[in-house]
Write a protein that holds these residues in place. Structure first.
Motif, mmCIF file in Angstrom:
data_model
loop_
_atom_site.group_PDB
_atom_site.id
_atom_site.type_symbol
_atom_site.label_atom_id
_atom_site.label_comp_id
_atom_site.label_asym_id
_atom_site.label_seq_id
_atom_site.Cartn_x
_atom_site.Cartn_y
_atom_site.Cartn_z
ATOM 1 N N TRP A 321 44.073 30.108 45.757
ATOM 2 C CA TRP A 321 43.132 29.945 46.742
ATOM 3 C C TRP A 321 42.379 28.631 46.399
ATOM 4 O O TRP A 321 42.399 27.564 47.097
ATOM 5 N N ASP A 351 46.571 33.940 48.509
ATOM 6 C CA ASP A 351 45.197 34.502 48.995
ATOM 7 C C ASP A 351 45.248 34.243 50.372
ATOM 8 O O ASP A 351 46.057 34.366 51.189
ATOM 9 N N ASP A 352 43.972 34.227 51.066
ATOM 10 C CA ASP A 352 43.718 34.262 52.298
ATOM 11 C C ASP A 352 44.556 33.260 53.127
ATOM 12 O O ASP A 352 44.961 32.005 52.576
ATOM 13 N N TRP A 396 46.706 38.964 49.397
ATOM 14 C CA TRP A 396 45.025 39.360 49.864
ATOM 15 C C TRP A 396 44.851 39.678 51.112
ATOM 16 O O TRP A 396 45.741 39.614 52.164
ATOM 17 N N ARG A 426 30.043 34.536 57.605
ATOM 18 C CA ARG A 426 31.368 33.972 57.159
ATOM 19 C C ARG A 426 32.100 33.898 58.759
ATOM 20 O O ARG A 426 33.561 34.299 58.687
ATOM 21 N N LYS A 459 44.916 41.978 46.420
ATOM 22 C CA LYS A 459 43.514 41.360 46.174
ATOM 23 C C LYS A 459 42.695 42.123 47.568
ATOM 24 O O LYS A 459 42.853 41.593 48.515
ATOM 25 N N ASP A 461 39.666 42.201 49.619
ATOM 26 C CA ASP A 461 38.339 41.142 49.621
ATOM 27 C C ASP A 461 37.272 41.934 50.612
ATOM 28 O O ASP A 461 37.763 42.821 51.233
ATOM 29 N N ASN A 463 34.011 39.978 52.705
ATOM 30 C CA ASN A 463 32.933 38.686 52.599
ATOM 31 C C ASN A 463 31.842 38.718 53.514
ATOM 32 O O ASN A 463 31.601 37.347 53.825
ATOM 33 N N CYS A 509 37.279 42.666 45.417
ATOM 34 C CA CYS A 509 36.801 41.402 45.283
ATOM 35 C C CYS A 509 35.816 41.554 46.682
ATOM 36 O O CYS A 509 35.847 42.227 47.657
ATOM 37 N N GLY A 511 33.621 38.471 48.060
ATOM 38 C CA GLY A 511 33.016 36.970 47.745
ATOM 39 C C GLY A 511 32.808 36.725 46.335
ATOM 40 O O GLY A 511 31.834 36.330 45.751
ATOM 41 N N GLY A 512 33.668 36.994 45.646
ATOM 42 C CA GLY A 512 33.645 37.122 43.765
ATOM 43 C C GLY A 512 33.190 38.759 43.657
ATOM 44 O O GLY A 512 33.829 39.614 44.262
ATOM 45 N N TRP A 528 37.452 40.996 40.879
ATOM 46 C CA TRP A 528 37.118 39.495 40.822
ATOM 47 C C TRP A 528 35.696 39.282 40.530
ATOM 48 O O TRP A 528 34.805 39.805 41.276
ATOM 49 N N ASP A 531 33.125 34.205 42.354
ATOM 50 C CA ASP A 531 33.553 32.971 43.052
ATOM 51 C C ASP A 531 33.314 31.850 42.107
ATOM 52 O O ASP A 531 33.984 30.752 42.243
HETATM 53 C C1 GLA Z 1 36.587 35.035 48.771
HETATM 54 C C2 GLA Z 1 37.074 35.552 47.371
HETATM 55 C C3 GLA Z 1 37.940 34.370 47.015
HETATM 56 C C4 GLA Z 1 38.939 34.010 48.044
HETATM 57 C C5 GLA Z 1 38.170 33.983 49.300
HETATM 58 C C6 GLA Z 1 39.365 33.566 50.609
HETATM 59 O O1 GLA Z 1 35.381 34.431 48.732
HETATM 60 O O2 GLA Z 1 36.048 35.779 46.651
HETATM 61 O O3 GLA Z 1 38.277 34.460 45.925
HETATM 62 O O4 GLA Z 1 39.640 34.962 48.201
HETATM 63 O O5 GLA Z 1 37.340 34.755 49.817
HETATM 64 O O6 GLA Z 1 38.797 33.270 51.787
#
Ligand code: GLA
Length: 711
Positions: A321, A351-352, A396, A426, A459, A461, A463, A509, A511-512, A528, A531
């Motif tokens: 990421w 990741d994303d 992810w 977001r 992972k 997530d 968000n 996870c 957003g952290g 996680w 962030d």
């Molecule tokens: C969130 C996660 C990050 C990453 C981004 C990807 O913010 O916490 O670690 O995976 O999304 O968009």
């Protein structure tokens, strides 16, 4: 042990007793939660007395629920403190008065919700004297933790407005509260304050447990410290909107209660139907905040997180990421895998940005198929390259979300929560997981990817937070059920994926650390943490998180400098040391490192493997608080006290510094320990009571000591 004698229930953990009795008027009263006591008749502690303006129930004399220490409080029966449950009957009446109606050894787990494994179970039944409603209170007795939850069963149609998981009335005293508040990239800052009269209420209305307030509250006797004093911890096994209340009453008693947030909650219960509350873990210790944290950590590791993860070495990951964000193609990823392999990393996590038409955070969520334009040949070449290096491959997902610009949204705009025009967060919408067909659709897509490839790590997530609170799948009268039904959908998907893909390691996870809670830990062994990967910020975030969660649950990565969140430059060694106090990994372009830095990564990973078992199963002692002083230090001690690991940081270099000492903790006073880095051998007692010289270092510089007991 659970004992029922003379209308009294004694729940005996190893470190606490929890005592309730049925009083002479048939009400269940709370008598003691604290240090172990014998099976005496404690009824004198709740002797009824008259108090002006205290209503007396029709079946009692003198006695008033207004002053009675209760186990689960109704509403509109003379107790004006925080009610545990509130519901209206079909005539609109709302009063409820709970009377004892029997007990059974054993119990039922809360359907569809995360649940602790094991414990000795007790069920106590209450019956509402005002409505055909029965409440089952469940108790699971563990060594240092008591778990509670409840079930509301309707014998007539009711509309639930509140259904808390627990309530406990503690005796008059001078207490303080500790909460973990924060925001994105600054999660779980500990805040202590005295508890005044009235109610302190904390919680989340965001549809997620949130970065802003963790579903945890501690109550402490004033004067409690890290290792001494009485502390109670209350931790919900729930990941949605919640409330925790600490209320100091007119008679100085304190009620702690909480559960699902009811700002926008209602639940229609038909005859014969039941509603289960989430579980809550209650913990008492007289060993201060440290004792509370260790009790909760042991409980979460042994009874909430899946058993197989207790000793399983955690993957050491390299995540792309912060190395690439959305800007990658096959070549870039292969280069990152090649760079990670010789350093000792064992899992590469993509990741994303690998799916749908996702080149930024405006598109593609909901379309869980590989973006072949970006990744020529799909995931297979990446998985193959990892395998060739003896590494594993992780990926992810953000299963609960949909972008407006996605095939899924175009096909099913009603799958999103709310009606257009909706708020975005977001740039995305939340999928309506209260609808089983939506969960099924996401399951099918995610499962197809997991079946098609050798993926060993996911992972998961999440968000954005919830708005609108409207489901196309629910009738008007049931819209208040959306948030909790959404969580049931999230848990259903998490349960199904983790059961169907047992070989996949899941990391949570949001957003952290926006959903860092014990509910998620029931499915995902680590989360996680934030962030924010700046090592100074992380020292604080991990310190705060450790009040309520084991370090093994905290995913912690070494990242690039200047740090992407704070712009701060900290030494590479600091980033490694702080990330070693959890499930470690890397989140930077390993291909761009200098040879010296690559050597440092190799050394960090080798050093981490040495302490990995301590991180997973050791006891944590918080030594120096970075929120109140210029230093951070934490220490992990093996259960057998034969090894220990200490990490410390200087926040700001101190000019013309003078000698300071740091006292260690948790060691065996009778053992001698070699402090490897100092070439020193000392008794455990000396290290704990006389201490060691505290290193005087530069800004954000860290040190680590390994202690080994002499045979
Ligand atoms: C969130 C996660 C990050 C990453 C981004 C990807 O913010 O916490 O670690 O995976 O999304 O968009």
């Amino acid at each position: 042990m659970i004992l029922h004698k003379n209308n009294t229930f004694y729940l005996q953990g190893k470190t606490y007793s929890y005592v309730m009795r049925v009083n002479e008027w048939g009400y269940l009263e709370h008598l003691h939660f604290g240090a172990p006591v014998g099976e005496d008749d404690l009824g004198y502690l709740a002797a009824a007395r008259e108090l002006s303006f205290a209503p007396v129930p029709p079946d009692a004399k003198i006695f008033s629920l207004d002053t009675s220490p209760q186990e689960y409080a109704g509403y509109g029966q003379g107790d004006f403190r925080t009610p545990s449950a509130m519901y209206t009957r079909s005539d609109g009446g709302i009063a409820s008065r709970f009377r004892y109606a029997g007990y059974a050894l054993g119990g039922e787990l809360p359907q569809g919700l995360p649940a602790a494994r094991g414990g000795e179970l007790l069920t106590i039944y209450l019956e509402d004297a005002c409505a055909k409603v029965r409440i089952a209170l469940f108790y699971a007795v563990f060594d240092a933790v008591l778990v509670r939850w409840a079930k509301i069963e309707a014998g007539e149609r009711i509309s639930i407005k509140r259904a808390y998981s627990f309530s406990v009335d503690l005796p008059a005293g001078d207490y303080g509260t500790l909460v973990l508040h924060g925001r994105h990239a600054a999660e779980r800052t500990p805040e202590k304050r005295p508890l005044g009269h009235g109610a302190l209420s904390v919680g989340s209305r965001r549809g997620a447990s949130s970065h802003q307030m963790n579903p945890f509250l501690a109550l402490y006797a004033q004067g409690a410290g890290e290792e001494t004093g009485e502390v109670y911890g209350f931790e919900l096994l729930y990941s949605g909107s919640f409330t925790l209340v600490a209320e100091r009453s007119q008679t100085e008693t304190v009620r702690i209660a909480g559960g699902v947030d009811d700002t926008n909650f209602s639940w229609q219960l038909g005859v014969g139907e039941a509603f289960y509350t989430p579980q809550v873990a209650l913990c008492y210790t007289n060993s201060g905040f440290g004792g509370m944290s260790r009790a909760l950590a042991d409980f979460l590791r042994s009874s909430v997180i899946a058993e197989k993860y207790l000793h399983m070495p955690r993957p050491i990951v390299a995540n792309n990421w912060e190395a690439t964000y959305f800007d990658f193609d096959r070549g870039k990823l292969l280069a990152l895998i090649d760079a990670a392999a010789p350093l000792g990393v064992d899992t590469f996590v993509l990741d994303d940005g690998w799916f749908g038409k996702r080149d930024s955070d405006t598109t593609g969520l909901g379309d869980w198929y590989v973006n072949l334009k970006k990744l020529e040949g799909g995931l297979a070449p990446l998985v193959a390259r990892c395998k060739a290096h003896g590494m594993r491959f992780g990926i992810w997902f953000e299963p609960e979300m949909v972008s407006e610009d996605s095939d899924l949204y175009r096909a099913h705009p009603d799958y999103a929560i709310g009606r257009a025009p909706r708020c975005t967060g977001r740039n995305q919408y939340i999928l309506d997981f209260s609808r089983p067909e939506v969960v099924e659709c996401v399951y099918a897509q995610v499962a197809a990817i997991l079946r098609a490839h050798e993926i060993s790590y996911v992972k998961w997530d999440m968000n954005r937070h919830m708005t609108e609170f409207f489901s196309e799948g629910l009738p008007a009268a049931r819209q208040g059920e959306l948030q909790h039904r959404y969580m049931l959908g999230v848990y259903a998907l998490a349960r199904r994926l983790t059961e169907d893909f047992p070989e996949v390691f899941f990391e949570g996870c949001s957003g952290g650390g926006g959903r860092f809670d014990a509910g998620m830990l029931a499915y995902f062994p680590q989360i996680w943490t934030s962030d924010n990967t700046d090592s100074l910020s992380r020292a604080g975030i991990q310190w705060g998180t450790s009040y309520a969660y084991p370090v093994s649950a905290m995913s912690c990565h070494v990242s690039a400098c200047p740090n992407h969140q704070t712009g701060r430059v900290t030494p590479f060694s600091s980033r490694g040391h702080i990330a070693s106090l959890g499930a470690t990994g890397y989140e930077l372009d390993l291909g761009k490192l200098t040879e010296k830095e690559r050597e440092a990564v190799r050394a960090q990973i080798a050093a981490y493997r040495r302490v990995a078992a301590l991180v997973q199963t050791g006891d944590l002692y918080r030594l120096l608080d970075p929120f109140t002083g210029n230093y951070f230090a934490e220490m992990l001690v093996a259960k057998d006290k034969k090894t220990a690991y200490v990490v410390g940081m200087t926040v700001h270099a101190v000019p013309a510094d003078f000698p300071r000492r740091i006292r260690l903790a948790g060691l065996d006073g009778a053992k001698k320990y070699r402090v490897e880095e100092l070439g020193l051998t000392c008794g455990g007692g000396t290290l704990m009571h006389a201490g060691l010289p505290l290193p005087s270092l530069g800004d954000c510089a860290t040190w680590a000591w390994h202690l080994v007991a002499e045979a």
